[in-house]
Design a protein around this motif. Structure first.
Motif, PDB file in Angstrom:
ATOM      1  N   MET A   1       1.005  -1.225   0.452  1.00  0.00           N
ATOM      2  CA  MET A   1      -0.732   0.223  -0.336  1.00  0.00           C
ATOM      3  C   MET A   1       0.611   1.026   0.084  1.00  0.00           C
ATOM      4  N   LYS A   2       1.089   1.506  -0.918  1.00  0.00           N
ATOM      5  CA  LYS A   2       1.499   3.192  -1.351  1.00  0.00           C
ATOM      6  C   LYS A   2       0.841   3.914  -0.750  1.00  0.00           C
ATOM      7  N   ILE A   3       0.801   5.440   0.189  1.00  0.00           N
ATOM      8  CA  ILE A   3       0.314   6.617   0.703  1.00  0.00           C
ATOM      9  C   ILE A   3       1.121   7.727  -0.043  1.00  0.00           C
ATOM     10  N   ILE A   4       1.067   9.144  -0.027  1.00  0.00           N
ATOM     11  CA  ILE A   4       1.635  10.158  -0.853  1.00  0.00           C
ATOM     12  C   ILE A   4       0.294  11.455   0.249  1.00  0.00           C
ATOM     13  N   THR A   5       1.164  11.775   1.041  1.00  0.00           N
ATOM     14  CA  THR A   5       0.609  13.305   1.659  1.00  0.00           C
ATOM     15  C   THR A   5       1.650  13.988   0.960  1.00  0.00           C
ATOM     16  N   PHE A   6       0.781  15.538   0.669  1.00  0.00           N
ATOM     17  CA  PHE A   6       0.929  16.712  -0.054  1.00  0.00           C
ATOM     18  C   PHE A   6       0.188  17.504   0.325  1.00  0.00           C
ATOM     19  N   ASN A   7       0.691  18.874   0.698  1.00  0.00           N
ATOM     20  CA  ASN A   7      -0.119  20.081   0.761  1.00  0.00           C
ATOM     21  C   ASN A   7       0.072  21.049  -0.724  1.00  0.00           C
ATOM     22  N   CYS A   8      -0.933  20.846  -1.023  1.00  0.00           N
ATOM     23  CA  CYS A   8      -0.790  21.516  -3.319  1.00  0.00           C
ATOM     24  C   CYS A   8      -0.554  23.027  -3.299  1.00  0.00           C
TER      25      CYS A   8
ATOM     26  N   ASP B   1       4.151  24.866  -2.071  1.00  0.00           N
ATOM     27  CA  ASP B   1       5.698  25.759  -1.612  1.00  0.00           C
ATOM     28  C   ASP B   1       6.219  23.791  -0.677  1.00  0.00           C
ATOM     29  N   HIS B   2       5.623  23.168  -0.471  1.00  0.00           N
ATOM     30  CA  HIS B   2       5.614  21.981   0.403  1.00  0.00           C
ATOM     31  C   HIS B   2       6.119  20.734  -0.926  1.00  0.00           C
ATOM     32  N   TYR B   3       6.962  19.792  -0.032  1.00  0.00           N
ATOM     33  CA  TYR B   3       7.533  19.140  -0.949  1.00  0.00           C
ATOM     34  C   TYR B   3       6.188  17.816  -0.216  1.00  0.00           C
ATOM     35  N   GLY B   4       6.486  17.164  -0.953  1.00  0.00           N
ATOM     36  CA  GLY B   4       5.046  15.314  -0.950  1.00  0.00           C
ATOM     37  C   GLY B   4       6.095  14.276   0.420  1.00  0.00           C
ATOM     38  N   LEU B   5       5.880  13.903   0.734  1.00  0.00           N
ATOM     39  CA  LEU B   5       6.048  12.406   1.264  1.00  0.00           C
ATOM     40  C   LEU B   5       5.021  11.086   0.959  1.00  0.00           C
ATOM     41  N   MET B   6       6.301  10.090   0.555  1.00  0.00           N
ATOM     42  CA  MET B   6       5.622   9.031   0.549  1.00  0.00           C
ATOM     43  C   MET B   6       6.168   7.902   1.351  1.00  0.00           C
ATOM     44  N   LEU B   7       4.768   7.431   1.918  1.00  0.00           N
ATOM     45  CA  LEU B   7       5.157   6.064   2.490  1.00  0.00           C
ATOM     46  C   LEU B   7       4.201   4.909   1.838  1.00  0.00           C
ATOM     47  N   ASP B   8       5.542   3.568   2.284  1.00  0.00           N
ATOM     48  CA  ASP B   8       5.229   2.649   1.190  1.00  0.00           C
ATOM     49  C   ASP B   8       5.243   1.521   2.063  1.00  0.00           C
ATOM     50  N   ILE B   9       3.589   0.725   2.328  1.00  0.00           N
ATOM     51  CA  ILE B   9       3.345  -0.066   3.677  1.00  0.00           C
ATOM     52  C   ILE B   9       3.642  -1.873   3.472  1.00  0.00           C
ATOM     53  N   ASP B  10       4.552  -2.706   3.350  1.00  0.00           N
ATOM     54  CA  ASP B  10       3.952  -3.972   2.729  1.00  0.00           C
ATOM     55  C   ASP B  10       3.135  -4.985   2.639  1.00  0.00           C
TER      56      ASP B  10
END
Length: 259
Positions: free
Chosen positions: A1-8, A250-259
């Motif tokens: 499961m691949k998750i991304i959070t991002f302030n656009c 004005d933000h970068y995103g964060l990615m998290l991959d949960i096996d």
């Protein structure tokens, strides 16, 4: 499961918003996530643009609440929009925020016959890294965590928290409510000054000097103890947008991959 959070940074006062939208979609698409937590998607037309684009590539589920947009390839089985009650007094720098983004989302998705609770949030802006504003953010995150404290499902809580690591609100999440920060080895900033709107804003530069060097976006998890995780900061590349070489927000995103 691949998750991304991002302030656009799709605020109504961002004049280059329409120029950046296609770049935001392309950047998200390139990462091929399964669940997306977005913040600062204020306008319905901007949310609709992203929802329609992602719908064509398998994101059948979406929820838009104030400035929060949640997109998922997995089916949503329930969703709540809850009001944040902890705010600085009305006559303060937070007044506009209190009107525009006073909610957080609690969304339950079904992943391989398992229910996962997702929390999408955007806390009080970092007008000051200490004093009453930091106390307010601590109150807001306490309020949110208390509301899911009895939750038995696995939880993913992601968004723009506007506080860094090694702060009192961060410790509330990780020590008092037993969430894990699987990306705690990543200490680089998720705040970008390359966006022209930020570079030209003396107001912003004077108010948030400490935040520029911190990771203020996070993905906290609970209940995934036996799962392997990996992740990184994403969307650091610059593009020629409106004749200027800059980031897509004005933000970068964060990615998290949960096996």
């Amino acid at each position: 499961m691949k998750i991304i959070t991002f302030n656009c940074f799709l605020t109504p006062w961002s004049l280059d918003r329409n120029k950046r939208l296609p770049f935001i979609f392309s950047a998200l698409l390139k990462e091929n996530p399964d669940i997306i937590f977005l913040q600062e998607v204020f306008l319905k037309k901007d949310a609709t643009y992203l929802v329609e684009k992602f719908n064509k590539i398998g994101f059948r589920e979406s929820i838009h609440s104030k400035d929060l947009l949640f997109l998922s390839k997995y089916p949503i089985i329930s969703c709540e929009q809850r009001k944040l009650n902890n705010w600085v007094h009305f006559f303060s720098l937070s007044t506009v925020e209190r009107l525009l983004k006073d909610v957080y989302q609690i969304i339950k998705v079904k992943v391989n016959n398992e229910t996962i609770t997702c929390i999408n949030l955007h806390l009080l802006e970092p007008y000051r890294d200490t004093s009453i504003y930091q106390k307010t953010r601590a109150g807001q995150i306490t309020e949110i965590c208390e509301n899911v404290s009895t939750e038995q499902n696995k939880i993913v809580m992601a968004g723009d928290f506007n506080f860094g690591m090694h702060t009192s609100p961060y410790e509330i999440v990780t020590e008092h409510f037993n969430f894990t920060d699987p990306l705690n080895h990543i200490t680089a900033s998720t705040f970008s000054m390359s966006n022209s709107n930020i570079q030209k804003s003396t107001f912003v530069q004077n108010l948030v000097p400490k935040v520029i060097g911190q990771r203020i976006d996070h993905i906290f998890i609970r209940g995934f103890d036996q799962k392997k995780t990996s992740g990184e900061i994403v969307f650091t590349d610059k593009y020629v947008i409106g004749g200027e070489n800059r980031n897509i927000s004005d933000h970068y995103g964060l990615m998290l991959d949960i096996d």
